[in-house]
Design a protein around this motif. Structure first.
Motif, mmCIF file in Angstrom:
data_model
loop_
_atom_site.group_PDB
_atom_site.id
_atom_site.type_symbol
_atom_site.label_atom_id
_atom_site.label_comp_id
_atom_site.label_asym_id
_atom_site.label_seq_id
_atom_site.Cartn_x
_atom_site.Cartn_y
_atom_site.Cartn_z
ATOM 1 N N ALA A 92 26.315 -41.274 51.012
ATOM 2 C CA ALA A 92 27.772 -41.152 50.836
ATOM 3 C C ALA A 92 28.223 -41.551 49.430
ATOM 4 C CB ALA A 92 28.496 -41.995 51.885
ATOM 5 N N GLY A 93 27.450 -41.160 48.426
ATOM 6 C CA GLY A 93 27.843 -41.403 47.050
ATOM 7 C C GLY A 93 27.547 -42.789 46.516
ATOM 8 N N ARG A 94 26.920 -43.644 47.319
ATOM 9 C CA ARG A 94 26.660 -45.014 46.849
ATOM 10 C C ARG A 94 25.618 -45.048 45.735
ATOM 11 N NH1 ARG A 94 25.223 -48.050 52.246
ATOM 12 N NH2 ARG A 94 24.611 -45.920 52.866
ATOM 13 N N VAL A 95 24.616 -44.175 45.812
ATOM 14 C CA VAL A 95 23.594 -44.069 44.776
ATOM 15 C C VAL A 95 23.274 -42.600 44.575
ATOM 16 C CG1 VAL A 95 22.566 -46.333 45.272
ATOM 17 C CG2 VAL A 95 21.689 -44.292 46.435
ATOM 18 N N PRO A 96 22.709 -42.228 43.419
ATOM 19 C CA PRO A 96 22.339 -40.825 43.213
ATOM 20 C C PRO A 96 21.235 -40.387 44.178
ATOM 21 C CG PRO A 96 22.349 -42.051 41.140
ATOM 22 C CD PRO A 96 22.442 -43.060 42.233
ATOM 23 N N VAL A 97 21.300 -39.131 44.570
ATOM 24 C CA VAL A 97 20.263 -38.523 45.408
ATOM 25 C C VAL A 97 19.639 -37.356 44.654
ATOM 26 C CG1 VAL A 97 19.793 -37.221 47.521
ATOM 27 C CG2 VAL A 97 21.362 -39.171 47.581
ATOM 28 N N LEU A 98 18.319 -37.419 44.484
ATOM 29 C CA LEU A 98 17.569 -36.307 43.906
ATOM 30 C C LEU A 98 16.570 -35.810 44.940
ATOM 31 C CD1 LEU A 98 18.530 -38.010 41.312
ATOM 32 C CD2 LEU A 98 16.753 -36.725 40.117
ATOM 33 N N ALA A 99 16.257 -34.519 44.874
ATOM 34 C CA ALA A 99 15.248 -33.933 45.752
ATOM 35 C C ALA A 99 14.297 -33.100 44.910
ATOM 36 C CB ALA A 99 15.900 -33.086 46.836
ATOM 37 N N ALA A 100 13.175 -32.736 45.502
ATOM 38 C CA ALA A 100 12.111 -32.089 44.749
ATOM 39 C C ALA A 100 12.242 -30.574 44.745
ATOM 40 C CB ALA A 100 10.757 -32.489 45.319
ATOM 41 N N ALA A 101 11.674 -29.996 43.696
ATOM 42 C CA ALA A 101 11.422 -28.562 43.614
ATOM 43 C C ALA A 101 10.093 -28.408 42.889
ATOM 44 C CB ALA A 101 12.530 -27.840 42.865
ATOM 45 N N GLY A 102 9.395 -27.330 43.186
ATOM 46 C CA GLY A 102 8.122 -27.154 42.503
ATOM 47 C C GLY A 102 7.334 -25.984 43.038
ATOM 48 N N GLY A 103 6.126 -25.823 42.486
ATOM 49 C CA GLY A 103 5.276 -24.713 42.871
ATOM 50 C C GLY A 103 5.551 -23.492 42.011
ATOM 51 N N PRO A 104 5.244 -22.294 42.526
ATOM 52 C CA PRO A 104 5.501 -21.074 41.756
ATOM 53 C C PRO A 104 6.965 -20.994 41.333
ATOM 54 C CG PRO A 104 4.208 -20.601 43.725
ATOM 55 C CD PRO A 104 4.644 -22.028 43.839
ATOM 56 N N ALA A 105 7.208 -20.426 40.186
ATOM 57 C CA ALA A 105 8.579 -20.411 39.652
ATOM 58 C C ALA A 105 9.602 -19.829 40.630
ATOM 59 C CB ALA A 105 8.613 -19.664 38.317
ATOM 60 N N PRO A 106 9.323 -18.702 41.310
ATOM 61 C CA PRO A 106 10.331 -18.198 42.255
ATOM 62 C C PRO A 106 10.596 -19.162 43.406
ATOM 63 C CG PRO A 106 8.722 -16.491 41.725
ATOM 64 C CD PRO A 106 8.178 -17.779 41.193
ATOM 65 N N VAL A 107 9.539 -19.841 43.860
ATOM 66 C CA VAL A 107 9.694 -20.826 44.938
ATOM 67 C C VAL A 107 10.486 -22.025 44.440
ATOM 68 C CG1 VAL A 107 8.464 -22.373 46.513
ATOM 69 C CG2 VAL A 107 7.573 -20.072 46.070
ATOM 70 N N ALA A 108 10.168 -22.494 43.248
ATOM 71 C CA ALA A 108 10.882 -23.645 42.684
ATOM 72 C C ALA A 108 12.349 -23.322 42.474
ATOM 73 C CB ALA A 108 10.229 -24.074 41.369
ATOM 74 N N ARG A 109 12.650 -22.090 42.073
ATOM 75 C CA ARG A 109 14.061 -21.702 41.915
ATOM 76 C C ARG A 109 14.776 -21.718 43.268
ATOM 77 N NH1 ARG A 109 11.898 -17.859 38.157
ATOM 78 N NH2 ARG A 109 12.025 -16.192 39.722
ATOM 79 N N ASP A 110 14.097 -21.244 44.313
ATOM 80 C CA ASP A 110 14.675 -21.288 45.646
ATOM 81 C C ASP A 110 14.916 -22.729 46.081
ATOM 82 O OD1 ASP A 110 15.367 -20.092 48.321
ATOM 83 O OD2 ASP A 110 13.619 -21.262 48.923
ATOM 84 N N HIS A 111 13.947 -23.614 45.806
ATOM 85 C CA HIS A 111 14.130 -25.035 46.107
ATOM 86 C C HIS A 111 15.377 -25.566 45.402
ATOM 87 C CE1 HIS A 111 9.515 -25.522 46.830
ATOM 88 N NE2 HIS A 111 10.129 -25.105 47.916
ATOM 89 N N ALA A 112 15.521 -25.215 44.137
ATOM 90 C CA ALA A 112 16.640 -25.721 43.352
ATOM 91 C C ALA A 112 17.977 -25.287 43.955
ATOM 92 C CB ALA A 112 16.531 -25.243 41.905
ATOM 93 N N VAL A 113 18.047 -24.043 44.390
ATOM 94 C CA VAL A 113 19.276 -23.534 45.009
ATOM 95 C C VAL A 113 19.566 -24.284 46.306
ATOM 96 C CG1 VAL A 113 20.321 -21.523 46.119
ATOM 97 C CG2 VAL A 113 19.100 -21.260 43.949
ATOM 98 N N ARG A 114 18.526 -24.509 47.102
ATOM 99 C CA ARG A 114 18.696 -25.189 48.389
ATOM 100 C C ARG A 114 19.141 -26.643 48.193
ATOM 101 N NH1 ARG A 114 16.361 -22.882 52.963
ATOM 102 N NH2 ARG A 114 15.329 -20.873 52.611
ATOM 103 N N VAL A 115 18.515 -27.320 47.244
ATOM 104 C CA VAL A 115 18.844 -28.716 46.991
ATOM 105 C C VAL A 115 20.297 -28.843 46.522
ATOM 106 C CG1 VAL A 115 18.378 -30.609 45.375
ATOM 107 C CG2 VAL A 115 16.479 -29.486 46.579
ATOM 108 N N ALA A 116 20.717 -27.933 45.653
ATOM 109 C CA ALA A 116 22.105 -27.954 45.189
ATOM 110 C C ALA A 116 23.066 -27.675 46.345
ATOM 111 C CB ALA A 116 22.293 -26.924 44.083
ATOM 112 N N ARG A 117 22.702 -26.725 47.194
ATOM 113 C CA ARG A 117 23.556 -26.380 48.334
ATOM 114 C C ARG A 117 23.708 -27.557 49.295
ATOM 115 N NH1 ARG A 117 21.516 -21.054 50.356
ATOM 116 N NH2 ARG A 117 19.891 -22.273 51.387
ATOM 117 N N ALA A 118 22.668 -28.375 49.367
ATOM 118 C CA ALA A 118 22.698 -29.545 50.249
ATOM 119 C C ALA A 118 23.485 -30.706 49.653
ATOM 120 C CB ALA A 118 21.280 -29.995 50.579
#
Length: 301
Positions: free
Chosen positions: A69-95
């Motif tokens: 709830a905003g008390r501390v920053p939250v980061l999540a992972a992305a990685g692997g093949p570039a298209p997969v990592a881009r999909d991860h990045a979109v999902r993490v941002a959406r979350a």
């Protein structure tokens, strides 16, 4: 986005049927934030990123965002093949994450220019701040690190190689171009073992896997290191962290499996690890429980 204190890398709990247990994940993250974590890195290495489906990554990120709830920053992972990592990045941002920990591509050994291209392509898919994780096949030269650090969305570099001479050159090169605001992280397994050495080259931040199951020990060590309490630092390195590393090194994958088992030993049954990792043997579980008790006693003393 500035980090301070101990950085929390939660495990990913699984239910008896093997599915992601969101309720347990929320409990685990809430307890870590309440204990004093300076940031939450969800579904990363300790969180078995390698074994999560994309939708599980997104769900775990959303749980972390809602729980903190905003008390501390939250980061999540992305990685692997570039298209997969881009999909991860979109999902993490959406979350709703505050940032991204970008893991290296797998299997291939890339030229330096290729690593820059990889970061450029993934960061183009998101507006989130990105911390790049140097490890495995992603081994940066000082010049490449400076080029990546200069990319608009890259705010940090995490080191998982442990080559202090290389890392010292990287720190100097990046600081010359980006100044003191750029953040460096010690990302080695059981990072406390090398934290004093990394501080010597200007890298104070580190990821603490121990915090996931023994925040009392992790916080005491962090305070002792910052305060120059060499007696406590030595006591914990010799009596807890050193033996923990020896146990960790007996079986590949124990850098994750022991942490998850430690969370269960401390009272929150988060289930076992997914393949290809293996859960600790009964003998190793007993040794881990003994080490945790020893570490807690050292802190209390």
């Amino acid at each position: 986005m500035k980090f301070q204190g101990v950085l929390f890398f939660p495990v990913t709990p699984f239910a008896p049927d093997g599915s992601l247990d969101e309720e347990l994940l929320a409990q685990h993250i809430a307890s870590g934030v309440d204990a004093g974590a300076g940031g939450v890195f969800v579904a990363c290495g300790t969180g078995e990123f390698h074994a999560l489906a994309p939708d599980e990554l997104e769900r775990a990120t959303r749980v972390a965002v809602e729980t903190t709830a905003g008390r501390v920053p939250v980061l999540a992972a992305a990685g692997g093949p570039a298209p997969v990592a881009r999909d991860h990045a979109v999902r993490v941002a959406r979350a709703g994450a505050d940032g991204l920990l970008l893991l290296p591509p797998y299997l291939v050994t890339a030229p330096q220019r290729g690593l820059v291209r990889y970061v450029e392509e993934v960061t183009a898919a998101t507006d989130l701040p990105v911390v790049f994780y140097q490890r495995g096949t992603a081994r940066l030269s000082a010049a490449t690190a400076a080029e990546i650090a200069a990319l608009p969305k890259v705010v940090g570099l995490k080191d998982g190689l442990g080559d202090l001479e290389r890392m010292h050159r990287i720190v100097r090169a990046v600081r010359a171009g980006e100044g003191e605001d750029f953040q460096f992280f010690n990302g080695l397994p059981t990072a406390e073992m090398t934290a004093p050495a990394y501080r010597g080259i200007g890298v104070d931040l580190y990821s603490s896997a121990v915090f996931a199951f023994a925040p009392e020990i992790a916080l005491a060590f962090h305070r002792a290191l910052a305060d120059g309490d060499r007696a406590l630092v030595t006591r914990l390195l010799d009596g807890f962290y050193g033996p923990l590393v020896e146990l960790r090194d007996e079986v590949p994958g124990y850098a994750v499996a022991l942490v998850k088992a430690g969370v269960t030993i401390r009272g929150l049954d988060v289930g076992g690890v997914r393949a290809p990792l293996l859960d600790p043997t009964p003998e190793h579980l007993a040794r881990l429980a003994e080490l945790i008790d020893r570490g807690l006693e050292a802190v209390a003393a």
